[in-house]
Design an enzyme around this catalytic site. Structure first.
Site, short mmCIF file in Angstrom:
data_model
loop_
_atom_site.label_atom_id
_atom_site.label_comp_id
_atom_site.label_asym_id
_atom_site.label_seq_id
_atom_site.Cartn_x
_atom_site.Cartn_y
_atom_site.Cartn_z
N CYS A 80 0.85 -1.20 0.00
CA CYS A 80 0.00 0.00 0.00
C CYS A 80 0.88 1.25 0.00
CB CYS A 80 -0.97 -0.04 1.18
SG CYS A 80 -2.28 1.20 1.03
N HIS A 130 -3.70 -4.92 0.43
CA HIS A 130 -3.15 -5.38 1.70
C HIS A 130 -3.19 -6.91 1.77
CE1 HIS A 130 -2.76 -1.53 3.85
NE2 HIS A 130 -3.73 -1.14 3.03
N GLU A 190 -1.97 -8.75 3.96
CA GLU A 190 -2.19 -9.14 5.37
C GLU A 190 -3.65 -9.04 5.76
OE1 GLU A 190 -1.11 -6.31 4.32
OE2 GLU A 190 -1.65 -4.66 5.67
#
Lengths: 255, 200
Positions: B82, B182, B184
């Site tokens: 990001c 993202h 994650e």
């Protein structure tokens, strides 16, 4: 008009640590279970996000209880919004460090210092700052409430959402004091007015009683996301039931 | 083979927690890089992404991480996530004009689109030039949360469409990788991406 961008389906946990509770009109709390278990369940069901709101922190003016938040974050590999009792940039920072992706703020920003929105947006980026609106309907206007629907602010919802957008908020969480927990459908007019007033995403909560309520909301107001609590907590439907129903009705959602 | 990934912790604005968790789940080891002396004994670097472009560069400078970070990006596989991808660019325009790390010839500009901004939610990727990082993930959805986009004409790996507007959603230049989304926060697909990164 159907949505051209996938509408996010979000599980909302109202928390009195460590319990998920179900408020009715933000009152009459009923303990449902532990936040960690609920978060994990909704993650596995395919929720696009989880929101965790400590609904008593502001009212009791106590600090945010971080252990529960961190434990809940550990169950999730999807975005996690956290709010309740946020009063400083240090609060934002510590919540990000224990696993929050977005911080949700209401009471302090509206009752004490709206500049915290500007400051948080500049430091953490707009996308990480969510302003929670607790709207109460009067004859011809909506008033922002705080402290979990208990305290008046005299601020007009439609003016306030524009103000927070200007100040750098990246998202609105729109809740209705009148409709919350009643399972009789969303406040469609309010939702549409708020969605149309700002350019930032609006997540609408408060009122889902049936799958059709969710469909009607998306078709009428086209919010960026719908946050669901009661329907999920009582296992009336799963996130996957909701997504399947919406897809079958030509409403775009993520897989 | 064990692989230790250094996550750059640039002060107040890092969300290192969830990235660390994902890397551990993917089978890697993690070392948090807080100072310029922490760059030893790491195999790869992740630059996380919460904050604004200007603030991120300020924090890197303030914490004296900038020089060593640049040095190690040149020699170690690096993944920018990001904002971490965005600051690999030459210039950013968030809160004024800011010089970036300048590894990718690109500018970071606000998303201009007839829809809500920030762009938030799961979205698909359209792989233009497949690479090892996205191997097996071409059909997956990833989570996006951003108001700015990287505008470049080279080094593009994938595009993503948001409300009719296509933007660059991942890049690669030699050992430097960047993803606008993202991983994650992208369920199992994201964990797989970290596995791919570990195996590079």
């Amino acid at each position: 008009m159907n949505n051209k961008v996938a509408t996010r389906i979000i599980a909302k946990l109202d928390i009195k640590p460590p319990y998920v509770i179900k408020p009715i009109h933000f009152e009459g709390l009923k303990k449902m279970g532990f936040s960690t278990d609920f978060a994990k369940k909704y993650y596995e069901q395919g929720a696009d996000e989880v929101m965790y709101i400590d609904i008593v922190a502001s009212l009791y003016q106590r600090e945010i209880l971080k252990d529960e938040i961190e434990k809940t974050a550990n169950e999730l590999f999807i975005p996690f919004g956290v709010g309740g009792g946020v009063r400083s940039i240090e609060d934002f920072s510590s919540l990000f460090h224990i696993g929050a992706d977005k911080v949700i703020i209401n009471t302090y920003a509206i009752q004490e210092n709206p500049d915290i929105i500007n400051k948080a947006a500049e430091i953490f980026g707009s996308q990480a700052v969510v302003v929670n609106i607790e709207a109460k309907k009067w004859d011809n206007w909506y008033e922002c409430y705080t402290d979990c629907g208990r305290i008046q602010s005299k601020k007009d919802v439609l003016k306030w959402v524009k103000e927070v957008e200007q100040r750098g908020a990246g998202e609105i969480l729109l809740q209705s004091v009148d409709y919350d927990g009643r399972e009789r459908g969303f406040d469609l007019e309010l939702s549409k007015k708020v969605v149309d007033s700002v350019k930032i995403p609006v997540v609408v909560s408060s009122g889902a009683g049936t799958l059709e309520d969710i469909k009607k909301l998306i078709e009428y107001a086209n919010p960026s996301g719908v946050a669901i609590a009661t329907l999920l907590h009582y296992n009336k439907f799963t996130i996957s039931d909701i997504k399947k129903y919406l897809k079958d009705n030509d409403i775009k959602v993520s897989r | 083979m064990s692989c230790t990934i250094g996550i750059i912790n640039y002060g107040i604005a890092g969300n290192i927690h969830s990235i660390k968790k994902s890397i551990l789940k993917a089978g890697g080891d993690v070392k948090i890089i807080n100072t310029k002396n922490d760059f030893s004994n790491i195999d790869k670097i992740v630059i996380p992404g919460v904050g604004s472009f200007k603030d991120a560069m300020n924090e890197l400078t303030k914490n004296d991480l900038l020089d060593n970070l640049k040095k190690f990006i040149k020699i170690k596989p690096t993944l920018g996530i990001c904002l971490g991808m965005q600051i690999l660019s030459s210039i950013g325009f968030e809160y004024g004009k800011t010089q970036g790390l300048n590894f990718i010839n690109a500018e970071v500009k606000p998303i201009i689109v007839d829809a809500k901004v920030p762009h938030v939610g799961f979205n698909e990727i359209e792989v233009i030039n497949s690479n090892k990082l996205l191997k097996g993930l071409e059909e997956e959805e990833f989570y996006f949360m951003h108001s700015f986009e990287v505008v470049n004409y080279t080094n593009i790996v994938s595009l993503t469409e948001y409300a009719g507007h296509k933007f660059v959603s991942s890049i690669q230049k030699d050992n430097i990788y960047g993803v606008q989304f993202h991983p994650e926060k992208s369920r199992e697909a994201g964990i797989q991406l970290f596995k791919n990164f570990i195996e590079l």
